[in-house]
Design an enzyme around this catalytic site. Sequence first.
Site, PDB file in Angstrom:
ATOM      1  N   LEU A   1      81.189 -17.484 -22.441  1.00  0.00           N
ATOM      2  CA  LEU A   1      81.584 -18.673 -21.681  1.00  0.00           C
ATOM      3  C   LEU A   1      82.911 -19.230 -22.201  1.00  0.00           C
ATOM      4  CD1 LEU A   1      80.513 -20.671 -19.475  1.00  0.00           C
ATOM      5  CD2 LEU A   1      79.708 -22.085 -21.357  1.00  0.00           C
ATOM      6  N   ALA A   2      83.015 -19.238 -23.532  1.00  0.00           N
ATOM      7  CA  ALA A   2      84.232 -19.767 -24.147  1.00  0.00           C
ATOM      8  C   ALA A   2      85.442 -18.919 -23.755  1.00  0.00           C
ATOM      9  CB  ALA A   2      84.071 -19.807 -25.658  1.00  0.00           C
TER      10      ALA A   2
ATOM     11  N   LEU B   1      78.712 -29.400 -10.802  1.00  0.00           N
ATOM     12  CA  LEU B   1      79.173 -30.775 -10.580  1.00  0.00           C
ATOM     13  C   LEU B   1      80.674 -30.906 -10.812  1.00  0.00           C
ATOM     14  CD1 LEU B   1      76.247 -32.891 -12.043  1.00  0.00           C
ATOM     15  CD2 LEU B   1      76.778 -32.373  -9.674  1.00  0.00           C
ATOM     16  N   GLY B   2      81.255 -29.884 -11.419  1.00  0.00           N
ATOM     17  CA  GLY B   2      82.712 -29.911 -11.620  1.00  0.00           C
ATOM     18  C   GLY B   2      83.441 -29.220 -10.475  1.00  0.00           C
TER      19      GLY B   2
ATOM     20  N   HIS C   1      71.899 -25.948 -10.580  1.00  0.00           N
ATOM     21  CA  HIS C   1      73.048 -26.013  -9.672  1.00  0.00           C
ATOM     22  C   HIS C   1      72.654 -26.434  -8.257  1.00  0.00           C
ATOM     23  CE1 HIS C   1      74.845 -24.162 -13.005  1.00  0.00           C
ATOM     24  NE2 HIS C   1      74.759 -22.894 -12.657  1.00  0.00           N
TER      25      HIS C   1
ATOM     26  N   LYS D   1      70.785 -12.462  -6.837  1.00  0.00           N
ATOM     27  CA  LYS D   1      71.734 -11.509  -7.412  1.00  0.00           C
ATOM     28  C   LYS D   1      71.681 -10.238  -6.564  1.00  0.00           C
ATOM     29  CE  LYS D   1      72.445 -13.657 -11.506  1.00  0.00           C
ATOM     30  NZ  LYS D   1      73.710 -14.328 -11.710  1.00  0.00           N
TER      31      LYS D   1
ATOM     32  N   ARG E   1      79.435 -12.718  -2.029  1.00  0.00           N
ATOM     33  CA  ARG E   1      79.456 -13.838  -2.960  1.00  0.00           C
ATOM     34  C   ARG E   1      79.930 -15.068  -2.192  1.00  0.00           C
ATOM     35  NH1 ARG E   1      83.227 -14.648  -8.357  1.00  0.00           N
ATOM     36  NH2 ARG E   1      82.105 -16.467  -9.132  1.00  0.00           N
TER      37      ARG E   1
HETATM   38  C1  BG6 Z   1      75.480 -19.705 -14.034  1.00  0.00           C
HETATM   39  C2  BG6 Z   1      74.332 -18.740 -13.989  1.00  0.00           C
HETATM   40  O1  BG6 Z   1      75.046 -20.953 -14.478  1.00  0.00           O
HETATM   41  O2  BG6 Z   1      76.020 -19.827 -12.729  1.00  0.00           O
HETATM   42  C3  BG6 Z   1      74.796 -17.404 -13.468  1.00  0.00           C
HETATM   43  O3  BG6 Z   1      73.780 -18.586 -15.300  1.00  0.00           O
HETATM   44  C4  BG6 Z   1      75.485 -17.563 -12.144  1.00  0.00           C
HETATM   45  O4  BG6 Z   1      73.701 -16.515 -13.350  1.00  0.00           O
HETATM   46  C5  BG6 Z   1      76.558 -18.642 -12.206  1.00  0.00           C
HETATM   47  O5  BG6 Z   1      76.088 -16.326 -11.826  1.00  0.00           O
HETATM   48  C6  BG6 Z   1      77.131 -18.952 -10.829  1.00  0.00           C
HETATM   49  O6  BG6 Z   1      78.246 -19.769 -10.982  1.00  0.00           O
HETATM   50  P1  BG6 Z   1      79.560 -19.553 -10.108  1.00  0.00           P
HETATM   51  O7  BG6 Z   1      80.464 -20.639 -10.567  1.00  0.00           O
HETATM   52  O8  BG6 Z   1      80.071 -18.169 -10.415  1.00  0.00           O
HETATM   53  O9  BG6 Z   1      79.134 -19.682  -8.687  1.00  0.00           O
END
Ligand code: BG6
Length: 804
Positions: free
Chosen positions: A49-50, A218-219, A279, A372, A377
Amino acid sequence: MLAAPYCTRHPGLWKMLMVAVCVALLGCLQAQEHQGHVSVILLGATGDLARKYLWRGLFQLYLEEAGKGHSFRFHGAALTSTEQGQEVIAKILESLSCPRDMAPSRCAELKAQFQQLSEYRRLKMPEDYLALSKDIEARIQHEGLREAGRIFYFSVPPFAYADIARSINSSCRPGPGAWLRVVLEKPFGHDQRSAQQLATELGSFFQEEEMYRVDHYLGKQVVAQILPFRDQNRKALDGLWNRHHVERVEVILKETVDAEGRISFYEEYGVIRDVLQNHLTEVLMPVVMELPVNISSLEAVLEHKLQAFRALRGLQRGSAVVGQYQAYSGQARRELQKPDSFHSLTPTFAGILIHVDNLRWEGVPFILMSGKALDERVSYVRILFKNQAYCTQSEKNWVPAQSHCLPRQIVFHIGHGELGSPAVLVSRNLFRPALPSASWKEVEGRPELRLFGRPLSDYYAYSPVREQDAYATLISHIFHGQKDAFITTENLLASWGFWTPLLDSLAHEVPRLYPGGAENGHLLDFEFSGSHLAFSQPPPEQLMPGLDSTPTPSDFQVLRGKYRESPLISAWPEELIARLASDIEAAAVGAVQRFGEFHLALSGGSSPVALFQQLATGHYGFPWAHTHLWLVDERCVPLWDPESNFQGLQAHLLQHVRVPHYNVHPMPVHRHRRLCAEEDQGAQAYAEEISALVTNSSFDLVLLGMGADGHTASLFPQSPAGLDGKQLVVLTTSPSSPRRRMSLSLALINRARKVAVLVMGRMKREIAVLVSRVGREPQKWPISGVLPDSGQLVWYMDYDAFLG
Ligand code: BG6
């Protein structure tokens, strides 16, 4: 100079001017005073993530804030050795880039500064935190700075939270006058209990206002815009944002990637915990909640959000469909080093149907879906409005801005998809929306593009002037102490409170397998009716999960056999319920043909819910108008109490079918404003009603369940009433609350023409084995006393109960 004579002639004005100047000066001084040194400590600085988002977000923060008076230091921390860590961080920093509109020379200058201000340090033991604190203090003193605050960003697995939190609290808090902000990343627990535990633990180290729980959705710019959009378009939306006008709402996050590489995380969480509980719920809330008068008031927004959580109708097993992409179990075996026999039940796809029980949304379906390995997407919230107009003119004359017949929708297009960018779309036949013009611009026309069934030109479409990454936005909010885009403890627990019962009920659900990508075809399409959701297509046999990797069709057929010398039907839950529902329908049709009516006695509890839903939605030939419904047992609570069996029957069956009111026979547990008082003779009254209406008091069909202690109906081993003797209806005592019950007796049950016993779930496995071996001993196992005098007994057991 010129002002002085004028002011001496107008002394009042002079005074006002002086006051204004002083206020301005004071403001400047105060602002200066608030500025100072900020330390950002990124924990897990070398992690995924970082690398992908957080360093970029911190760099963005620096680009925005450099030269505005604060000084910064960025401490990337992890458990890796100093040498290795430094190397990784150096690479990450090298790869950072500036926004396209920044001059290259300015970019190079700021990037070099940022690299200089960033360092790696190993934070492993509690004393490392003390050393860090001392270093920060020494630097501040040395450079003659004032400390403004410290940000600790936890980008580490949750098991590490408590130790780190303890170390920060005990030895790394900033001195008086400076703030502490700790930023936490999901997962925030696994269910309500663990979330509560984690929250309590963190609460012992940090104040609520010090914690910033991130949900990166939320961002996202479009998500952050939902409430302001509703606020700025109040006039147009006031009359529209309700059940009279909204047909349905879809909250969608489709992904093409799968979970490979993160199975150890994913196997424990699955799609509902990974993205729906957080989310998608967070995206749903600003759509559902009542709009506060002042949307800038943090308290008001939170209060309205919590109210919305309270209005969500509880989810049942039938509110969801789940799937798993076919390669998942293989990936899990590899990544977790499991044997070949290992098959995971973790869902990688889920469709959920939510209802909101309030006046605004009663009856409106909210569909949440994520998966998934899907075909595209994209993520969005789509509000589709009802359309009851008929247009007389031919379609070629319809004008998008005026036609009442074109679809009307508002789409908060969060990202990706064909459009490729975040956007807010409003059908032109609705209204022209207002969006802040400094930050949102109209999307340029793309004649070839169709979205949600209509050409782009049918919409007013706006996208952000400048796209910004969600993490960069949130990091900026954290720096400015703006808490509106973060999850409070109350909010978090409300969300887990909503999702946990569904997660529990799905724990043993076998997900539908899907091949992944475009090949999924229509396999994952689902439909809803009432509060029940189901896949539109039956599962193809070769895709059903097997007991080993090469299932044969016979693994999945309905199994027929004997149990306690009576017929046994066993299958996977879906088929079992379908079979039982058909058998009940056949019995009903037969009884109505011969006697003109059908008397059905039903048990309560959770097992029959799926059956009720199946009967309510899939059996159009059922002779409901000639069916009498009786209760097998009831809890001594008012009939409107959610625990009442009658309530369950009402919610899952009665409200969806047309049974005449006078054919419905709830048990009289509530008489003379008392519950099951002996002197009110409720049991006798029910027995009399049965004797009066049911020939020979012989029900056409009685549906029973079997408890893990061998109880059936509300006949319990510890409570002798109803186990022998001739009484037809009895009051009994249950070992669990609510303890007082009313129940049909064994004598009455055994007079039925047919008795069906439905047994589902692994929890019933042990009792099923035990009861298969015992004789007729109703005092120990009431179910063993079920043996119709001249009728037929059939056992319906799912594989979990039967095979374990
Ligand atoms: C993350 C999940 O919180 O959000 C992932 O752990 C997912 O599995 C991701 O792919 C989706 O976020 P974004 O910003 O790519 O739509």
